[in-house]
Enzyme design. Structure first.
Site, PDB file in Angstrom:
ATOM      1  N   ASN A 231       0.837  -1.189   0.000  1.00 26.70           N
ATOM      2  CA  ASN A 231       0.000   0.000   0.000  1.00 26.70           C
ATOM      3  C   ASN A 231       0.883   1.254   0.000  1.00 26.70           C
ATOM      4  OD1 ASN A 231      -2.407   1.587   0.290  1.00 26.70           O
ATOM      5  ND2 ASN A 231      -3.365  -0.173   1.299  1.00 26.70           N
ATOM      6  N   HIS A 261      23.678   1.504  13.054  1.00 19.91           N
ATOM      7  CA  HIS A 261      24.742   2.494  13.229  1.00 19.91           C
ATOM      8  C   HIS A 261      25.335   2.347  14.625  1.00 19.91           C
ATOM      9  CE1 HIS A 261      23.511   4.533   9.541  1.00 19.91           C
ATOM     10  NE2 HIS A 261      22.264   4.398   9.956  1.00 19.91           N
ATOM     11  N   THR A 320      11.219  -6.472  16.214  1.00 19.20           N
ATOM     12  CA  THR A 320      12.648  -6.497  16.532  1.00 19.20           C
ATOM     13  C   THR A 320      13.214  -7.903  16.569  1.00 19.20           C
ATOM     14  OG1 THR A 320      12.190  -6.563  18.913  1.00 19.20           O
ATOM     15  CG2 THR A 320      12.426  -4.385  17.897  1.00 19.20           C
ATOM     16  N   LYS A 321      12.335  -8.915  16.624  1.00 15.98           N
ATOM     17  CA  LYS A 321      12.780 -10.314  16.680  1.00 15.98           C
ATOM     18  C   LYS A 321      11.970 -11.148  15.689  1.00 15.98           C
ATOM     19  CE  LYS A 321      14.270 -10.148  21.521  1.00 15.98           C
ATOM     20  NZ  LYS A 321      14.134 -10.742  22.881  1.00 15.98           N
ATOM     21  N   ARG A 335       5.290  -8.928  19.725  1.00 18.50           N
ATOM     22  CA  ARG A 335       5.401 -10.245  20.366  1.00 18.50           C
ATOM     23  C   ARG A 335       4.328 -11.183  19.814  1.00 18.50           C
ATOM     24  NH1 ARG A 335       6.136  -6.727  24.887  1.00 18.50           N
ATOM     25  NH2 ARG A 335       8.189  -6.984  25.863  1.00 18.50           N
ATOM     26  N   ARG A 338      -0.772 -15.427  19.502  1.00 21.33           N
ATOM     27  CA  ARG A 338      -1.344 -16.767  19.408  1.00 21.33           C
ATOM     28  C   ARG A 338      -1.104 -17.333  18.017  1.00 21.33           C
ATOM     29  NH1 ARG A 338      -6.020 -17.080  16.458  1.00 21.33           N
ATOM     30  NH2 ARG A 338      -7.239 -15.155  16.107  1.00 21.33           N
TER      31      ARG A 338
END
Length: 356
Positions: A231, A261, A320-321, A335, A338
């Site tokens: 989009n 950085h 981030t993971k 996170r 489910r």
């Protein structure tokens, strides 16, 4: 054997006709995975492709062309040798010319042509990504290859490098110019938009859609699978590879960011050496998005992240993971919430509404 550089003004109908014959003879000798029907279907497009290349080098012997190489924007678009020129170093000479004179640093190779892959690997290229089809959507997988030395290889290695290198500034300026046309020129046809993207991105799959407002750093490390949809106003900072599988949906204003950085300000700041040249330290980690993923609006995906097949990322998330396959995930930081299962199917509702 002498190599003559032929610029666009010198691409006469007679020369193009001769090069098309070289192409056909080369393909018949090396591309045994193509049928006669395939060759006949591709052949009418070859003259236009020859005229479209920014650069064209021709190898001549006895007053006639026996091989040629074409390039555009740092990418080797084509390299074909007539059967009598093979095994004589002609292809190697043309490739070296393209690398040294035109700064060629990437190319596509048919996966079903292992001899060509071996040649390019011997000459300093390595596979960076793969597409299941060729640029025309035909079932001929492509290997996207990049040079294994130089500043661009350093940029994609995950190690620290100088992001202010002049070669990279050239690449960024080219990408900005192309995306400016893509975003601003309202009268461009869909075919013209796809041509712009095809010449910039590492790959852009069949039926993929990129909406206006998109921005890229380099473009050539973005690999988009078939059926993907992006989009408005998405951003791709592609110092390392950003790879999307098939049928990925991305909402508006999402960012895919591979650069990192230094944390210390004195190490992060732009600096100049004694000769006035600028230096900026950076490293990049790749982002991989699997098949059938939905990323909702205003999501940021950070360096080094992999999002598994079938995952759904809620709007506003900062990823981030890694996210496991078939998982609903959201939040800042993002996170897993489910698993996504058959219980989430809306098939019965679609049937009831007469939509399935």
């Amino acid at each position: 054997m002498d190599i003559e550089i032929t610029e666009a003004r010198e691409r006469t109908p007679e020369l193009v006709e001769e090069l098309v014959r070289v192409w056909e003879r080369s393909v018949r000798a090396t591309h045994d995975f193509l049928t006669e029907e395939d060759v006949a279907g591709i052949l009418p497009h070859v003259p236009g492709a020859l005229l479209a290349d920014e650069r064209l080098a021709v190898a001549w012997e006895g007053g006639r062309p026996v091989a040629f190489a074409g390039a555009q924007g740092g990418k080797l678009e084509k390299l074909f040798c007539a059967p009598e020129a093979r095994g004589r170093g002609v292809g190697r000479a043309l490739l070296a010319y393209a690398v040294e004179r035109w700064d060629v640093h990437r190319l596509d190779c048919n996966e079903q042509n292992p001899q060509a892959r071996g040649f390019y690997e011997h000459e300093g290229f390595a596979v960076a990504s793969r597409s299941a089809t060729d640029g025309g959507g035909r079932p001929f997988p492509l290997l996207h290859m990049e040079r294994t030395d130089g500043i661009r290889a350093q940029m994609g290695s995950g190690e620290w490098f100088d992001a202010a290198a002049p070669e990279l500034e050239v690449d960024r300026n080219r990408a900005r110019a192309i995306m400016r046309r893509f975003n601003v020129e309202a009268d461009l046809s869909e075919e013209e938009r796809r041509e712009l993207l095809g010449g910039l991105l590492g790959s852009f799959g069949e039926d993929a859609v990129l909406s206006v407002g998109a921005q890229v750093d380099y473009g050539y490390r973005i690999f988009v699978g078939a059926g993907c949809f992006f989009n408005f106003n998405c951003t791709f900072l592609d110092g390392a590879a950003i790879t999307f599988g098939r049928d990925v949906w991305v909402g508006p204003s999402c960012t895919f960011c591979t650069p990192l950085h230094p944390l210390l300000g004195r190490e992060r700041a732009m600096r100049k050496d004694d000769e006035g040249a600028r230096h900026l330290w950076e490293r990049n980690l790749p982002i991989t998005v699997g098949d059938d993923v939905w990323i909702a609006a205003n999501v940021t995906v950070n360096p080094g992240v992999t999002i598994g097949d079938g995952a759904v990322i809620g709007s506003g998330s900062v990823v981030t993971k890694d996210i496991p396959p078939r998982t609903l995930a959201y939040g800042n930081p993002c996170r897993p919430v489910r698993s996504i299962t058959e219980a989430d199917s809306v098939a019965a509702e679609l049937i009831e509404a007469g939509m399935a």
